[in-house]
Design a protein around this motif. Sequence first.
Motif, PDB file in Angstrom:
ATOM      1  N   GLU A   1       6.746  -0.417 -19.279  1.00 11.61           N
ATOM      2  CA  GLU A   1       7.728   0.170 -18.335  1.00 11.61           C
ATOM      3  C   GLU A   1       9.257  -0.357 -18.698  1.00 11.61           C
ATOM      4  O   GLU A   1      10.204   0.125 -18.500  1.00 11.61           O
ATOM      5  CB  GLU A   1       7.417  -0.099 -16.864  1.00 11.61           C
ATOM      6  N   ASP A   2       9.169  -1.599 -18.800  1.00 15.20           N
ATOM      7  CA  ASP A   2      10.655  -2.274 -19.327  1.00 15.20           C
ATOM      8  C   ASP A   2      11.421  -1.458 -20.367  1.00 15.20           C
ATOM      9  O   ASP A   2      12.441  -1.349 -20.282  1.00 15.20           O
ATOM     10  CB  ASP A   2      10.681  -3.717 -19.676  1.00 15.20           C
ATOM     11  N   ARG A   3      10.785  -1.258 -21.471  1.00 18.21           N
ATOM     12  CA  ARG A   3      11.254  -0.495 -22.531  1.00 18.21           C
ATOM     13  C   ARG A   3      11.723   1.244 -22.013  1.00 18.21           C
ATOM     14  O   ARG A   3      12.905   1.453 -22.356  1.00 18.21           O
ATOM     15  CB  ARG A   3      10.179  -0.385 -23.620  1.00 18.21           C
ATOM     16  N   VAL A   4      10.882   1.594 -21.292  1.00 17.76           N
ATOM     17  CA  VAL A   4      11.132   3.111 -20.713  1.00 17.76           C
ATOM     18  C   VAL A   4      12.383   2.831 -19.893  1.00 17.76           C
ATOM     19  O   VAL A   4      13.233   3.795 -20.113  1.00 17.76           O
ATOM     20  CB  VAL A   4       9.878   3.421 -19.881  1.00 17.76           C
ATOM     21  N   LYS A   5      12.522   1.815 -19.096  1.00 18.20           N
ATOM     22  CA  LYS A   5      13.700   1.654 -18.240  1.00 18.20           C
ATOM     23  C   LYS A   5      14.828   1.485 -19.052  1.00 18.20           C
ATOM     24  O   LYS A   5      16.113   1.964 -18.711  1.00 18.20           O
ATOM     25  CB  LYS A   5      13.576   0.760 -17.106  1.00 18.20           C
ATOM     26  N   GLN A   6      14.817   0.607 -20.245  1.00 19.23           N
ATOM     27  CA  GLN A   6      15.867   0.263 -21.145  1.00 19.23           C
ATOM     28  C   GLN A   6      16.481   1.734 -21.683  1.00 19.23           C
ATOM     29  O   GLN A   6      17.739   2.011 -21.702  1.00 19.23           O
ATOM     30  CB  GLN A   6      15.534  -0.571 -22.005  1.00 19.23           C
TER      31      GLN A   6
ATOM     32  N   ASP B   1       0.928  -1.271   0.057  1.00 12.15           N
ATOM     33  CA  ASP B   1      -0.009   0.006  -0.192  1.00 12.15           C
ATOM     34  C   ASP B   1       0.867   1.417  -0.133  1.00 12.15           C
ATOM     35  O   ASP B   1       0.496   2.296  -0.788  1.00 12.15           O
ATOM     36  CB  ASP B   1      -1.072   0.128   1.315  1.00 12.15           C
ATOM     37  N   ARG B   2       1.869   1.411   0.663  1.00  8.49           N
ATOM     38  CA  ARG B   2       2.908   2.370   0.699  1.00  8.49           C
ATOM     39  C   ARG B   2       3.491   2.641  -0.440  1.00  8.49           C
ATOM     40  O   ARG B   2       3.607   3.734  -0.928  1.00  8.49           O
ATOM     41  CB  ARG B   2       3.744   2.287   1.989  1.00  8.49           C
ATOM     42  N   ILE B   3       3.988   1.693  -1.053  1.00  9.21           N
ATOM     43  CA  ILE B   3       4.574   1.742  -2.490  1.00  9.21           C
ATOM     44  C   ILE B   3       3.487   2.058  -3.401  1.00  9.21           C
ATOM     45  O   ILE B   3       3.809   3.174  -4.322  1.00  9.21           O
ATOM     46  CB  ILE B   3       5.177   0.260  -2.988  1.00  9.21           C
ATOM     47  N   ARG B   4       2.224   1.707  -3.448  1.00  8.70           N
ATOM     48  CA  ARG B   4       1.120   2.023  -4.511  1.00  8.70           C
ATOM     49  C   ARG B   4       0.703   3.368  -4.268  1.00  8.70           C
ATOM     50  O   ARG B   4       0.385   4.196  -4.941  1.00  8.70           O
ATOM     51  CB  ARG B   4      -0.084   1.181  -4.485  1.00  8.70           C
ATOM     52  N   GLY B   5       0.905   3.877  -3.039  1.00  6.84           N
ATOM     53  CA  GLY B   5       0.604   5.246  -2.376  1.00  6.84           C
ATOM     54  C   GLY B   5       1.443   6.176  -3.060  1.00  6.84           C
ATOM     55  O   GLY B   5       1.080   7.477  -3.012  1.00  6.84           O
ATOM     56  N   LEU B   6       2.621   5.989  -3.563  1.00  8.60           N
ATOM     57  CA  LEU B   6       3.519   6.903  -3.994  1.00  8.60           C
ATOM     58  C   LEU B   6       2.721   7.431  -5.241  1.00  8.60           C
ATOM     59  O   LEU B   6       3.337   8.607  -5.833  1.00  8.60           O
ATOM     60  CB  LEU B   6       4.743   6.265  -4.293  1.00  8.60           C
ATOM     61  N   GLY B   7       1.911   6.961  -5.902  1.00  4.16           N
ATOM     62  CA  GLY B   7       1.467   7.264  -7.324  1.00  4.16           C
ATOM     63  C   GLY B   7       1.319   6.077  -8.125  1.00  4.16           C
ATOM     64  O   GLY B   7       1.523   4.986  -7.798  1.00  4.16           O
ATOM     65  N   THR B   8       1.194   6.409  -9.459  1.00  5.47           N
ATOM     66  CA  THR B   8       1.106   5.142 -10.428  1.00  5.47           C
ATOM     67  C   THR B   8       2.241   5.355 -11.522  1.00  5.47           C
ATOM     68  O   THR B   8       2.241   6.541 -11.881  1.00  5.47           O
ATOM     69  CB  THR B   8      -0.285   5.163 -11.086  1.00  5.47           C
ATOM     70  N   GLY B   9       2.675   4.112 -11.990  1.00  9.00           N
ATOM     71  CA  GLY B   9       3.436   4.190 -13.021  1.00  9.00           C
ATOM     72  C   GLY B   9       4.631   4.846 -12.665  1.00  9.00           C
ATOM     73  O   GLY B   9       5.271   5.544 -13.519  1.00  9.00           O
ATOM     74  N   LEU B  10       5.088   4.720 -11.507  1.00  9.47           N
ATOM     75  CA  LEU B  10       6.443   5.338 -11.133  1.00  9.47           C
ATOM     76  C   LEU B  10       7.640   4.501 -11.410  1.00  9.47           C
ATOM     77  O   LEU B  10       7.624   3.465 -11.314  1.00  9.47           O
ATOM     78  CB  LEU B  10       6.509   5.779  -9.546  1.00  9.47           C
TER      79      LEU B  10
ATOM     80  N   ASP C   1      12.654  10.595  -9.907  1.00  7.60           N
ATOM     81  CA  ASP C   1      11.557   9.881 -10.037  1.00  7.60           C
ATOM     82  C   ASP C   1      10.864  10.369 -11.512  1.00  7.60           C
ATOM     83  O   ASP C   1      10.888  11.386 -12.169  1.00  7.60           O
ATOM     84  CB  ASP C   1      10.438  10.382  -9.299  1.00  7.60           C
ATOM     85  N   VAL C   2      10.509   9.155 -12.225  1.00  4.71           N
ATOM     86  CA  VAL C   2       9.874   9.121 -13.630  1.00  4.71           C
ATOM     87  C   VAL C   2       8.527   8.572 -13.491  1.00  4.71           C
ATOM     88  O   VAL C   2       8.351   7.599 -12.856  1.00  4.71           O
ATOM     89  CB  VAL C   2      10.924   8.637 -14.375  1.00  4.71           C
ATOM     90  N   ARG C   3       7.437   9.563 -14.005  1.00  2.00           N
ATOM     91  CA  ARG C   3       6.158   8.805 -14.169  1.00  2.00           C
ATOM     92  C   ARG C   3       5.960   8.611 -15.537  1.00  2.00           C
ATOM     93  O   ARG C   3       5.911   9.331 -16.358  1.00  2.00           O
ATOM     94  CB  ARG C   3       5.359   9.811 -13.671  1.00  2.00           C
ATOM     95  N   ALA C   4       5.562   7.210 -15.806  1.00  2.00           N
ATOM     96  CA  ALA C   4       5.157   6.786 -16.998  1.00  2.00           C
ATOM     97  C   ALA C   4       3.668   6.677 -17.403  1.00  2.00           C
ATOM     98  O   ALA C   4       2.801   6.616 -16.247  1.00  2.00           O
ATOM     99  CB  ALA C   4       5.748   5.454 -17.128  1.00  2.00           C
ATOM    100  N   ALA C   5       3.174   6.925 -18.600  1.00  2.00           N
ATOM    101  CA  ALA C   5       1.892   6.773 -18.985  1.00  2.00           C
ATOM    102  C   ALA C   5       1.356   5.350 -18.594  1.00  2.00           C
ATOM    103  O   ALA C   5       1.936   4.578 -18.476  1.00  2.00           O
ATOM    104  CB  ALA C   5       1.844   7.188 -20.476  1.00  2.00           C
TER     105      ALA C   5
END
Length: 418
Positions: free
Chosen positions: A247-252, A51-60, A238-242
Amino acid sequence: MSLLDAFRITLRAILANRLRSALTSLGVVIGVSSVIALVAVAQGTQQGVTDRIRGLGTGLIFIESSAAATTSQTGNPAGSAESTLVDGDAAAIAADAIPGVVAVAARATVDTQLVAGANNVGATVVSTSSEYGEVRDLDIRSGSFITPLHDEEGSMVAVLGARTAETLYPGVDPVGQQVRLSFAGGRLTLAFVVVGVLEEQGGAGEANDQAFVPLRSIANRLRFLYTPAGDLRVSQIDVRAADGVDEDRVKQEISELLLFRHGTAEPDFVIQSQDDLISAATEVSNTLSILLGSIAGISLLVGGIGVMNIMLVSVTERAREIGIRRAVGATSRDIVKQFVTEALTLSLFGGLVGVAIGAGVSLAVDGRVVGGQELTVLIQPWSIAAALLVAGGVGLASGSYPAYRATTVDPIAALRNE
């Protein structure tokens, strides 16, 4: 002899020796209650972390220097002088137009003391940029978040989390008020003007207990945090993805960009997504659940040995009864059924009492603060089913050998037994 007859005989035997029967079941009670309570704590901890991790936002997506010493280790107020990440890296990620990247914000954190008049509170101060509000999807209750002008000028302004604001300014709108931040054990104190207060986040939202200041507001007073080229070292980006993006491609793509900027063949940073963090937390929690469940299972094993010992004693004590039953036609199967049923009844009774105690203890400690952290418990139906199943297995195993011993009793010798 039917199962109903065996159960009736079992009840008479148990009620005839109430105290001994209760003590026999005690080991199973302790074992089952331990399994329920410990697994509930482990599962609740996992749920709380998730819950704490998800509470940071979405797509982080989080980027952290692999060689940096965190602020909690060094006490540096705005990042770490050893970090390989700089605010220019965040700007490069934002400017590179990586598909799927919505917003980027560099940040550094430090645990400090906030003082306003006679009130003070320990809180985490996040030095960051105006984009951070969009990255973390933060809503403003009053005032505004950090602006691009604040970023540029390194303004001495602060935005408070909901609980931080309520503690420092109970019943008062803090916007326009002054708050002092004490760093490095009180060796550095800086005054900031509150320009905004966040809406309270649900769940475990960590922003409720934080304060936010422009990235350069503190760093401009600690010049060693800058590189010779004038870039500000930061502890994390911190990066927010759509939504729905790979996400693996974005990280790469981010990794390739940072490797090029840093001029290294091997990454000097670590990139993780929320899913990565949740998977790691789940793996740790599952390991913890297995470990705690195994420890509690030892109590069940000990309880099973206790049941077996008492059943062996019962066979010796009831030798005359066994002899009479054999003499009037009871078969070995009937004798086995009788003693196995008795062992199963004692174990399952202990299991049911253990479930009630374990669930009661779990509910009693739910929400209690231990070591500064709120304890969360989550009672899983499968843990109850598993505990009862194991208790039944313990009863079956514990009753089998005594039942076999009972079948070997010589009816004639048993009838002569006093």
